[in-house]
Design an enzyme around this catalytic site. Structure first.
Site, short mmCIF file in Angstrom:
data_model
loop_
_atom_site.label_atom_id
_atom_site.label_comp_id
_atom_site.label_asym_id
_atom_site.label_seq_id
_atom_site.Cartn_x
_atom_site.Cartn_y
_atom_site.Cartn_z
CD GLU A 131 -3.06 0.14 2.34
OE1 GLU A 131 -3.29 -1.06 2.50
OE2 GLU A 131 -3.45 1.03 3.12
CG ASP A 132 1.40 2.79 3.20
OD1 ASP A 132 0.44 3.14 2.51
OD2 ASP A 132 1.30 2.49 4.40
#
Ligand code: MN
Length: 479
Positions: free
Chosen positions: A77-78
Site C-alpha cells: 500500500e505505502d
C-alpha cells in the site's frame, strides 16, 4: 510496547527454527528499507508499526509466513514493492497474505465511501480463503488502537467505531478472545471516554477490595486439588471494561454482575474437570441456574469450559470456570491455537474447522453469495452476524446461533431447507407458539413438519430475519 526493537521480536521467536528466523530477519530488513523516511503520527519511524504487528503475531505463535506478512503488511500500500517481488523474495503464501490485508486501490472507486465498503467486504470475506489474513488484520488494528492517541479526535472515534462493529466481532467468531477484549476496551476508551475511565476506576476499586477473598478461595480450592492429586493452575480474572459497560447498559448494578470476578481453574483432563466441579461445590454453594456445561455443549466459537457461580466468602458471588489446559488455550486464542499444535498444517486445519464447526462461516458464505452490492453486504453482515446473538437448543440439545429477533422460521431454515419448506407448527419449551414468535436465549425449539404441507407462506418473508430463510422462501416460489 512502544520502544520495541527487532531484538525483542527475536527474543520471543526462540522456539522457531534458525531458517525461519533468517527469513523473518530478511522480511524485517526489507520492510525497514522500504519504509525508510516514513514517519508515524507519533513521530516514530514507520517500521515500529509493522514490527509491533509481527510481535503480536509472534505472541500467538504464528507461522513464519504470517510473521513475515505482518512485517510486510503495509508495503504494497505505502511503498514501491510489488506482489511479484514479495513472491520472489519470500514465497507465494507470504505474498498472498500481504495482498489480502492490502486495501483496494482508490482509482477503482468514485467515492471514498464506496472504497470503504469494498475494503470492509474484502477483509470480512478473506476468512473464506485464509483466516490468517483476518488474524494479521486484527493484529494491525490492535496496534493502531493502542497508539490511537496520536490521531485526531474525529479519526479516533471513526476507528473505534469500526473496531467495535467489525473487528471485535470477527475476533469473537474465530475465538481470539484476548484480542477481542482489548479491542473492545480500547474502542470504548475513545468512544465514551467519561464512562470508560469511571468504570476503570471502579473496577480497580473492586479488584483491590476483592483480592483477599478471591485468594482465600483460590488457596482453598488449590489445597483440595493438591490433596486429590489433580494437576492444576488457578488464575483470577476480571471482566473487561467493555463487558462491564454492556451489563450496566442492560440495567444491572456493577456489584451484582455475577461474573465480574472469575476463578479460572485449569486441570489436566476432562474427567478431572467434573471432579473439580464436585469439590468446588462441596466448598461453596452453587447458584443452580447459573451452572453451564460448555464442555459437552461448546459455544459456537468452540469455547469449552464448565461455569458455576458460587456463594464465595463475604457474601460475594464468584464465577468459577473449570477447563483443561488445552481448552484454556482455545478460550484465549481460538482457531489460532493450531499454531501451537501443528505449525505446518495449522492453516489447513483452521480452514477445515471453520467450514465444519463454525456456524457463522456458513451464514457468511451465504450472505456473500446473495449480495452483489458491497454496502448491502456489509449492512447485512452487521445486522445478521455482528450484532447481538441468541442461542437456542434443538430437541437433541445442539446449540443454534441466530441473530436477535430471529423467529422459528429462521430456525427451521437454518437446520434444513426441507424442514423450513414443510414446517406447519412450532413448539418452544413444550408449548405451541406462533411462527413469528421472537426466540429467546436458551429456548428449546421443536419444529413440526408435514410432508403434505403447502410449503412456506408468502407472509413468512416478513417474519423471517435471516437472509438465508428469505432466500429459500423466494426460491420456493420461483419454482
Ligand atoms: Mn498497518
Amino acid at each position: 510496547m512502544n520502544n520495541l526493537e527487532f531484538s525483542d521480536l527475536k527474543e520471543i521467536l526462540k522456539d522457531y527454527q534458525p531458517e525461519e528466523i533468517d527469513i523473518i530477519t530478511k522480511a524485517y530488513n526489507f520492510a525497514k528499507q522500504l519504509h525508510t523516511g516514513q514517519i508515524r503520527q507519533s513521530g516514530e519511524p514507520y517500521i515500529i508499526h509493522p514490527l509491533n504487528v509481527a510481535y503480536i503475531l509472534a505472541e500467538m505463535h504464528a507461522d513464519k509466513d504470517t510473521i513475515c506478512a505482518g512485517l510486510l503488511h503495509d508495503t504494497l500500500e505505502d511503498t514501491t514493492t510489488t506482489k511479484e517481488e514479495i513472491t520472489q523474495l519470500f514465497n507465494v503464501d507470504t505474498a498472498n497474505l500481504v495482498d489480502g490485508v492490502t486495501k483496494l486501490a482508490k482509482m477503482n472507486f468514485s467515492t471514498k465511501q464506496e472504497q470503504n465498503f469494498a475494503n470492509t467486504r474484502k477483509i470480512i470475506t478473506s476468512i473464506t480463503e485464509d483466516v490468517r489474513i483476518i488474524i494479521i488484520k486484527l493484529a494491525d488494528r490492535l496496534h493502531n488502537m493502542r497508539t490511537l492517541e496520536f490521531k485526531s479526535e474525529f479519526k479516533q472515534k471513526e476507528n473505534a467505531l469500526e473496531t467495535l462493529e467489525i473487528f471485535a466481532p470477527l475476533a469473537y467468531y474465530i475465538g481470539a478472545s484476548r484480542l477481542k477484549s482489548e479491542l473492545e476496551d480500547l474502542s470504548l476508551r475513545y468512544l465514551r471516554p467519561e464512562i470508560y475511565f469511571k468504570l476503570q476506576e471502579k473496577k480497580l476499586f473492586f479488584e483491590n477490595n476483592s483480592n483477599n477473598f478471591l485468594y482465600e478461595m483460590l488457596l482453598k480450592i488449590k489445597n483440595i486439588l493438591a490433596d486429590k492429586q489433580i494437576p492444576n493452575e488457578i488464575k483470577i480474572r476480571t471482566k473487561n471494561i467493555y463487558g462491564i459497560y454492556k451489563r450496566i447498559e442492560e440495567g444491572e448494578q456493577l456489584w451484582n454482575i455475577h461474573d465480574l470476578f472469575a476463578l479460572k481453574i485449569m486441570v489436566d483432563d476432562i474427567e478431572n474437570c467434573y471432579r473439580t466441579l464436585g469439590y468446588v461445590h462441596t466448598l461453596y454453594y452453587p447458584i443452580n441456574d447459573k451452572f453451564k456445561d460448555y464442555i459437552c455443549n461448546p459455544k459456537t466459537n468452540m469455547y469449552r469450559s464448565l461455569h458455576t457461580t458460587v456463594f464465595g466468602p463475604e457474601d460475594k458471588l464468584v464465577q468459577t470456570q473449570i477447563r483443561t489446559f488445552d481448552m484454556d488455550k482455545v478460550a484465549s486464542f481460538g482457531l489460532s491455537t493450531y499454531w501451537d499444535i501443528k505449525k505446518g498444517e495449522a492453516r489447513n486445519l483452521m480452514q477445515k474447522d471453520l467450514k465444519e464447526k463454525y456456524q457463522f462461516f456458513k451464514s457468511l458464505t451465504q450472505i456473500n453469495a446473495m449480495f452483489d452490492d458491497n454496502k448491502d453486504f456489509v449492512n447485512q453482515v452487521k445486522i445478521e452476524l455482528f450484532t447481538d446473538k441468541i442461542y437456542v437448543y434443538t430437541t437433541k440439545g445442539e446449540i443454534i446461533e441466530l441473530p436477535k429477533g430471529a423467529t422459528p422460521i429462521d430456525f427451521a431454515y437454518k437446520i434444513h431447507t426441507e424442514l423450513g419448506n414443510t414446517m406447519v407448527e412450532c413448539m418452544v419449551n413444550d408449548k405451541p407458539v406462533p411462527l413469528d414468535y421472537i426466540l429467546k436465549n436458551k429456548d428449546r425449539v421443536k419444529i413440526i413438519a408435514d410432508k403434505l404441507s403447502c410449503g412456506p407462506r408468502k407472509e413468512w418473508l416478513e417474519k423471517a430475519q435471516t437472509s438465508y430463510a428469505k432466500k429459500r422462501i423466494r426460491e420456493f416460489y420461483k419454482n
